[in-house]
Motif scaffolding. Structure first.
Motif, PDB file in Angstrom:
ATOM      1  N   THR A   1       0.836  -1.202   0.000  1.00  0.00           N
ATOM      2  CA  THR A   1       0.000   0.000   0.000  1.00  0.00           C
ATOM      3  C   THR A   1       0.870   1.251   0.000  1.00  0.00           C
ATOM      4  O   THR A   1       0.597   2.202  -0.735  1.00  0.00           O
ATOM      5  CB  THR A   1      -0.940   0.001   1.228  1.00  0.00           C
ATOM      6  N   MET A   2       1.913   1.252   0.809  1.00  0.00           N
ATOM      7  CA  MET A   2       2.822   2.400   0.864  1.00  0.00           C
ATOM      8  C   MET A   2       3.550   2.579  -0.470  1.00  0.00           C
ATOM      9  O   MET A   2       3.708   3.708  -0.945  1.00  0.00           O
ATOM     10  CB  MET A   2       3.840   2.239   2.001  1.00  0.00           C
ATOM     11  N   MET A   3       3.961   1.484  -1.082  1.00  0.00           N
ATOM     12  CA  MET A   3       4.641   1.566  -2.373  1.00  0.00           C
ATOM     13  C   MET A   3       3.704   2.142  -3.436  1.00  0.00           C
ATOM     14  O   MET A   3       4.100   2.994  -4.225  1.00  0.00           O
ATOM     15  CB  MET A   3       5.149   0.185  -2.805  1.00  0.00           C
ATOM     16  N   ILE A   4       2.464   1.707  -3.443  1.00  0.00           N
ATOM     17  CA  ILE A   4       1.481   2.223  -4.403  1.00  0.00           C
ATOM     18  C   ILE A   4       1.247   3.706  -4.155  1.00  0.00           C
ATOM     19  O   ILE A   4       1.183   4.504  -5.086  1.00  0.00           O
ATOM     20  CB  ILE A   4       0.173   1.415  -4.328  1.00  0.00           C
TER      21      ILE A   4
ATOM     22  N   LEU B   1       4.194   5.635  -5.448  1.00  0.00           N
ATOM     23  CA  LEU B   1       4.187   5.583  -6.901  1.00  0.00           C
ATOM     24  C   LEU B   1       3.172   6.575  -7.469  1.00  0.00           C
ATOM     25  O   LEU B   1       3.465   7.319  -8.403  1.00  0.00           O
ATOM     26  CB  LEU B   1       3.883   4.167  -7.387  1.00  0.00           C
ATOM     27  N   VAL B   2       1.981   6.608  -6.887  1.00  0.00           N
ATOM     28  CA  VAL B   2       0.947   7.553  -7.329  1.00  0.00           C
ATOM     29  C   VAL B   2       1.410   8.988  -7.105  1.00  0.00           C
ATOM     30  O   VAL B   2       1.232   9.850  -7.977  1.00  0.00           O
ATOM     31  CB  VAL B   2      -0.390   7.277  -6.606  1.00  0.00           C
TER      32      VAL B   2
ATOM     33  N   TRP C   1       3.498  14.076  -9.499  1.00  0.00           N
ATOM     34  CA  TRP C   1       4.567  15.071  -9.600  1.00  0.00           C
ATOM     35  C   TRP C   1       5.069  15.167 -11.043  1.00  0.00           C
ATOM     36  O   TRP C   1       5.281  16.252 -11.562  1.00  0.00           O
ATOM     37  CB  TRP C   1       5.699  14.709  -8.642  1.00  0.00           C
ATOM     38  N   VAL C   2       5.254  14.015 -11.699  1.00  0.00           N
ATOM     39  CA  VAL C   2       5.717  14.005 -13.087  1.00  0.00           C
ATOM     40  C   VAL C   2       4.720  14.743 -13.978  1.00  0.00           C
ATOM     41  O   VAL C   2       5.107  15.554 -14.821  1.00  0.00           O
ATOM     42  CB  VAL C   2       5.938  12.560 -13.584  1.00  0.00           C
ATOM     43  N   LEU C   3       3.432  14.486 -13.785  1.00  0.00           N
ATOM     44  CA  LEU C   3       2.414  15.181 -14.577  1.00  0.00           C
ATOM     45  C   LEU C   3       2.436  16.681 -14.319  1.00  0.00           C
ATOM     46  O   LEU C   3       2.269  17.475 -15.241  1.00  0.00           O
ATOM     47  CB  LEU C   3       1.025  14.610 -14.283  1.00  0.00           C
ATOM     48  N   LEU C   4       2.637  17.072 -13.083  1.00  0.00           N
ATOM     49  CA  LEU C   4       2.710  18.490 -12.747  1.00  0.00           C
ATOM     50  C   LEU C   4       3.886  19.149 -13.453  1.00  0.00           C
ATOM     51  O   LEU C   4       3.755  20.226 -14.036  1.00  0.00           O
ATOM     52  CB  LEU C   4       2.849  18.678 -11.233  1.00  0.00           C
TER      53      LEU C   4
END
Length: 116
Positions: free
Chosen positions: A6-9, A12-13, A18-21
């Motif tokens: 859950t923490m990894m997901i 990742l999200v 951030w990449v989209l921003l």
């Protein structure tokens, strides 16, 4: 084990957001700025024309411009990028972009303002 997944997901999200921003603020080409006199305003820069700053003056001007935002790093990054291109930073911490048309008219790919 499920907690780690859950923490990894979650991270990742957050990274993908951030990449989209960052992609939304990608550099778009703008016409070469032409020096223009700044209109009358109550700010501290009377007589300064757009394009009259020296590149080394961008840092202090952007520090002033971004002094009241909660997002200092992105504000400074884009302000310095805009100042390097336009050699102009509007007076004050918000608005007043009419005093620097190149700074005001540079837009993102989506049409939003690139410069803070």
């Amino acid at each position: 084990m499920a907690r780690k997944q859950t923490m990894m997901i979650f991270f990742l999200v957050m990274f993908l957001n951030w990449v989209l921003l960052v992609q939304n603020h990608a550099i778009s080409e703008a016409p070469t700025p032409q020096p223009q006199p700044i209109g009358n305003h109550p700010g501290p820069m009377p007589g300064v024309t757009e394009g009259s700053l020296q590149p080394q003056e961008c840092g202090p001007r952007c520090t002033d411009r971004c002094s009241k935002t909660a997002f200092k790093k992105p504000c400074m990054f884009f302000c310095q990028k805009c100042c390097a291109k336009c050699l102009c930073v509007p007076f004050g911490t918000y608005g007043n972009k009419q005093s620097c048309p190149c700074y005001n008219d540079w837009k993102t790919k989506r049409g939003g303002p690139k410069c803070p």
